[in-house]
Design a protein around this motif. Sequence first.
Motif, PDB file in Angstrom:
ATOM      1  N   UNK A 198       0.795  -1.256  -0.093  1.00  0.00           N
ATOM      2  CA  UNK A 198       0.034   0.121   0.171  1.00  0.00           C
ATOM      3  C   UNK A 198       0.876   1.237  -0.057  1.00  0.00           C
ATOM      4  N   UNK A 199       1.944   1.305   0.930  1.00  0.00           N
ATOM      5  CA  UNK A 199       2.790   2.429   0.879  1.00  0.00           C
ATOM      6  C   UNK A 199       3.427   2.679  -0.251  1.00  0.00           C
ATOM      7  N   UNK A 200       3.925   1.506  -0.895  1.00  0.00           N
ATOM      8  CA  UNK A 200       5.004   1.578  -2.450  1.00  0.00           C
ATOM      9  C   UNK A 200       3.718   2.185  -3.224  1.00  0.00           C
ATOM     10  N   UNK A 201       2.575   1.705  -3.477  1.00  0.00           N
ATOM     11  CA  UNK A 201       1.769   2.222  -4.348  1.00  0.00           C
ATOM     12  C   UNK A 201       1.567   3.934  -4.157  1.00  0.00           C
ATOM     13  N   UNK A 202       1.364   4.293  -2.939  1.00  0.00           N
ATOM     14  CA  UNK A 202       1.152   5.667  -2.749  1.00  0.00           C
ATOM     15  C   UNK A 202       2.404   6.414  -2.940  1.00  0.00           C
ATOM     16  N   UNK A 203       3.434   5.566  -2.707  1.00  0.00           N
ATOM     17  CA  UNK A 203       4.784   6.290  -3.055  1.00  0.00           C
ATOM     18  C   UNK A 203       5.098   6.697  -4.420  1.00  0.00           C
ATOM     19  N   UNK A 250      10.716   1.712  -9.534  1.00  0.00           N
ATOM     20  CA  UNK A 250      11.319   0.945  -8.402  1.00  0.00           C
ATOM     21  C   UNK A 250      10.087   0.470  -7.576  1.00  0.00           C
ATOM     22  N   UNK A 251       9.450   1.557  -7.345  1.00  0.00           N
ATOM     23  CA  UNK A 251       8.154   1.138  -6.280  1.00  0.00           C
ATOM     24  C   UNK A 251       7.319   0.032  -7.010  1.00  0.00           C
ATOM     25  N   UNK A 252       6.988   0.472  -8.326  1.00  0.00           N
ATOM     26  CA  UNK A 252       6.136  -0.679  -8.992  1.00  0.00           C
ATOM     27  C   UNK A 252       6.718  -2.034  -9.155  1.00  0.00           C
ATOM     28  N   UNK A 253       8.120  -2.006  -9.498  1.00  0.00           N
ATOM     29  CA  UNK A 253       8.565  -3.375  -9.277  1.00  0.00           C
ATOM     30  C   UNK A 253       8.345  -3.956  -7.976  1.00  0.00           C
ATOM     31  N   UNK A 254       8.686  -3.368  -6.939  1.00  0.00           N
ATOM     32  CA  UNK A 254       8.597  -3.819  -5.724  1.00  0.00           C
ATOM     33  C   UNK A 254       6.904  -4.362  -5.402  1.00  0.00           C
ATOM     34  N   UNK A 255       5.981  -3.477  -5.801  1.00  0.00           N
ATOM     35  CA  UNK A 255       4.629  -3.847  -5.563  1.00  0.00           C
ATOM     36  C   UNK A 255       4.257  -5.343  -6.299  1.00  0.00           C
ATOM     37  N   UNK A 256       4.762  -5.150  -7.777  1.00  0.00           N
ATOM     38  CA  UNK A 256       4.532  -6.462  -8.631  1.00  0.00           C
ATOM     39  C   UNK A 256       5.179  -7.678  -8.085  1.00  0.00           C
ATOM     40  N   UNK A 257       6.509  -7.454  -7.520  1.00  0.00           N
ATOM     41  CA  UNK A 257       7.074  -8.865  -7.067  1.00  0.00           C
ATOM     42  C   UNK A 257       6.411  -9.130  -5.554  1.00  0.00           C
ATOM     43  N   UNK A 258       5.805  -8.269  -4.740  1.00  0.00           N
ATOM     44  CA  UNK A 258       5.334  -8.724  -3.582  1.00  0.00           C
ATOM     45  C   UNK A 258       3.838  -9.110  -3.576  1.00  0.00           C
ATOM     46  N   UNK A 259       3.082  -8.456  -4.686  1.00  0.00           N
ATOM     47  CA  UNK A 259       1.788  -8.711  -4.924  1.00  0.00           C
ATOM     48  C   UNK A 259       1.375  -9.136  -6.331  1.00  0.00           C
ATOM     49  N   UNK A 305      -1.438  -2.449 -14.440  1.00  0.00           N
ATOM     50  CA  UNK A 305      -0.782  -2.811 -15.751  1.00  0.00           C
ATOM     51  C   UNK A 305      -0.453  -1.462 -16.460  1.00  0.00           C
ATOM     52  N   UNK A 306      -1.433  -0.694 -16.850  1.00  0.00           N
ATOM     53  CA  UNK A 306      -1.709   0.476 -17.531  1.00  0.00           C
ATOM     54  C   UNK A 306      -0.316   1.686 -16.798  1.00  0.00           C
ATOM     55  N   UNK A 307      -0.661   1.704 -15.549  1.00  0.00           N
ATOM     56  CA  UNK A 307       0.071   2.639 -14.995  1.00  0.00           C
ATOM     57  C   UNK A 307       1.538   2.042 -14.860  1.00  0.00           C
ATOM     58  N   UNK A 308       1.690   0.901 -14.715  1.00  0.00           N
ATOM     59  CA  UNK A 308       3.254   0.377 -14.842  1.00  0.00           C
ATOM     60  C   UNK A 308       3.812   0.649 -16.301  1.00  0.00           C
ATOM     61  N   UNK A 309       3.031   0.429 -17.210  1.00  0.00           N
ATOM     62  CA  UNK A 309       3.548   0.463 -18.730  1.00  0.00           C
ATOM     63  C   UNK A 309       3.978   1.969 -18.741  1.00  0.00           C
ATOM     64  N   UNK A 319      10.552  -5.742 -16.866  1.00  0.00           N
ATOM     65  CA  UNK A 319       9.457  -5.665 -17.136  1.00  0.00           C
ATOM     66  C   UNK A 319       8.640  -6.857 -17.899  1.00  0.00           C
ATOM     67  N   UNK A 320       9.478  -7.476 -18.505  1.00  0.00           N
ATOM     68  CA  UNK A 320       8.967  -8.505 -19.418  1.00  0.00           C
ATOM     69  C   UNK A 320       9.077  -9.932 -18.806  1.00  0.00           C
TER      70      UNK A 320
END
Length: 836
Positions: free
Chosen positions: A23-28, A43-52, A60-64, A90-91
Amino acid sequence: MMPNCNSKIHRGGQEAGRRELVSRSLQSAQHCLEDQDFGTAYAHYLLVLNLAPELKTSVKETFQFTLFKWAEELDSLARIQDLFNCYEQALELYPDDEVICNSMGEHLFRMGFRDEAAGYFHKAVKLNPDFADAKENFYRVANWLVERWHFIMLNDAKRNLTYLKAIENAVRSGCKSVLDIGTGTGILSMFAKKAGASLVYACELSKTMYELACDVVAANNMERKINLLHLKSLDIEIPKHIPERVSLVVTETVDAGLFGEGIVESLIHAWEHLLLQPKPKNQDFSTGNYGRVIPASATIFGMAVECKEIRRHHRVGMQEIAGVHLSNSVQFFSPTCASAGSEETVEPYTTEKLSRIPGGYIPLTEPCQVMTVDFNNLQELKSLAARKPWKLSLPVIEGGILDAVVVWFVLQLDDEHALSTSPSEETCWEQAVYPVQGLPDYSVKTGDTVLMEVCCQDCYLKIQKISSLPSKCGMDISERDDTLGLGNEAELCDALAGLQTTSKQDGNAQVCVLESTEIALLNNVLYHKCFKAAMDKVLSALNPSKDSQSMDVDGHDSGMNLQENQNKSFLDAAADPLYVLDVSEGFSILPIIAGKLGPVRAYSSVEKEQHQAALHVISEANHFPKETLEFWLSHLEDESVVLQRPKSDKLWSIIILDVIETSGLIQQEVMEKAAISRCLLHSGGKIFPQYVLVYGMLVESESLLLESAVQGTEPTLGFNIAPFINQFKVPVRVYLDLSTLPCVPLSKPAELLRLDLMNPLLNSSSREVKVEICKSGQVTAIPFWYHIYLDEDHSLNTSDESSHWKQAAVVLDEPLQVQEEKLLLISSVTDSSLYK
């Protein structure tokens, strides 16, 4: 029970902690995006997607978006390895995401990694066949990776059968181990295996073609019988790559000029390191284990020709264009001529299929043997590069204009089998063309002599110093002698006094090397006249007093001083000059034409210093004040954003856009550029062109089919190649000349689409047109071209004889049977091409 309970509590605490961190990483990440700190957000999105991983779909769209923005920053900072690392990460998270695959391919392509880019574009298209951007990228890169001649050659059953028979003869005579150099699709290797060779090796440098050959060989159940190497033949070592020397090398690494694909260098290496020793002259092939090459030899022929089409692409044929005087202080050359004095290795010829060249050609001389080469003679191959240039003389048998020397060859595969690339033969080959440039007079008459110098240098056959010798200076120059005998010295001196030669250029002249399409554009009289009239119309409306200030005078000597005096106060008299921007690609004199039409500040977007210098010389010859012509890119802080105001408080009167590529396609992003340009025009200003009409017609053309895809297994003699190489076919053929295209028209030309750059409300993303069939047959293609409207009174047709543009055609996947007087519905879309 307590430990188990503690374990559950511990896991529950971990889960809560994970959720809190996500949650904090998404907000950051969101805060970083708002601050445009894309690297930290990524970097925050990478952490989020690896944890969740369960959030992959929702973010997906925001990460792209974050990935692409961060990649742009990394690219601008030249942090290339970091950029690719981000895409690889990303791939890993989204292995089947076509948008990320396509974006990765775009970065790779921009950096010159075409093979790798093609792989990502191809994957993106497979993941989503309707993904337009990926399809267009793949089609464009496919032309680089699998050149169109692969399709034409594989469809040439005569060529394939001739090679097969020669290989069969060699294998029967005892050649049991074979190396195929530059295997392409692997067809010659499969011929060798079919003929009974026990060991077959094949090498291919292109990653795309190597992988294609692997698929083809496997599909024909030969993957265990043919050893494919992803190597350049010069890098093959024994026993590292192949266990021992082979008895036969087969290759077709030849281009229209014979040597341009490096056959001499590769065969020298093969004879020295990979082939068994050649057969002694007094022994037969069947009596011993010797090495040999297919093709065995080649004979090169040449002749001088007159050809208007070649001329207009390689020589500027006028001294004045739409009122602009081209200074004698500028000499224009095409790259083929410039290569003679260049330190860079530049292909010294262009290529044409003379049997289909618009307007045809006239032979001025008989065909002459230029040279022969024995590919089974190592010493002869090694001596080619060291051989001094030699002279050739061709007697003129037909008076005319000396435009080019045309070259072709006969490839002798063995004693029984040969292939000719002559323009008089039905062949898949084009001919090499050496344009004649830099002569004071190009006319020749019967009895004159065409002289030239021939050499083999930088892996190319070079024909240079082409000139003509009048009949009154007639002399016999041996085609093999490097020097003339002493008895001919006086005769030579007399002859040289009247000799026309390309080797002596005006030392004071500004040399300007243009692409052949740029020279053809300069020679397009109607193009410049139309632009002049259309620009004059706009500038006159915006500045009614312009007529009294016009610079468009003849500029004869008697009026020069008056012209100069007028020009000195020209811009001073205009408190507020009009601004004209030309952002068309390549060399253009339109800004100078605009500058002669009144109080104008004209901006050119040419990039090359040589082109800028030539335009400066031309503007000075037309007595322009310095401030009339400026180079727009030098005014920009960011050259990637070309479309901007001329000054913070000024707008443009005219913006000239490149709408049509010389290939026959619509330029990429042209409507986006038009939208920006409309915001930069002041009231009454115009974009040129204002609109474009796309025309097309239905045709039946076997040639277009053969040039676009391999037609089944019959031309490849039963081998299954078509499904694999046809993955790289493109739906649109470009650089066509409709005037000479072998085809049967099945309908009259019809308007298919309108692209309006000034009034976007008149555009639609697609249009359906009913076309009446005028002749029964099979529709195989829809050629298309453009009527370009600068305004309602001035238009250009890209299919005209004088046009510097070529045409294009959509080639159907399957021919469509049609009946006379019936209607056919064609759907066209606003894209870089038309799709049915």
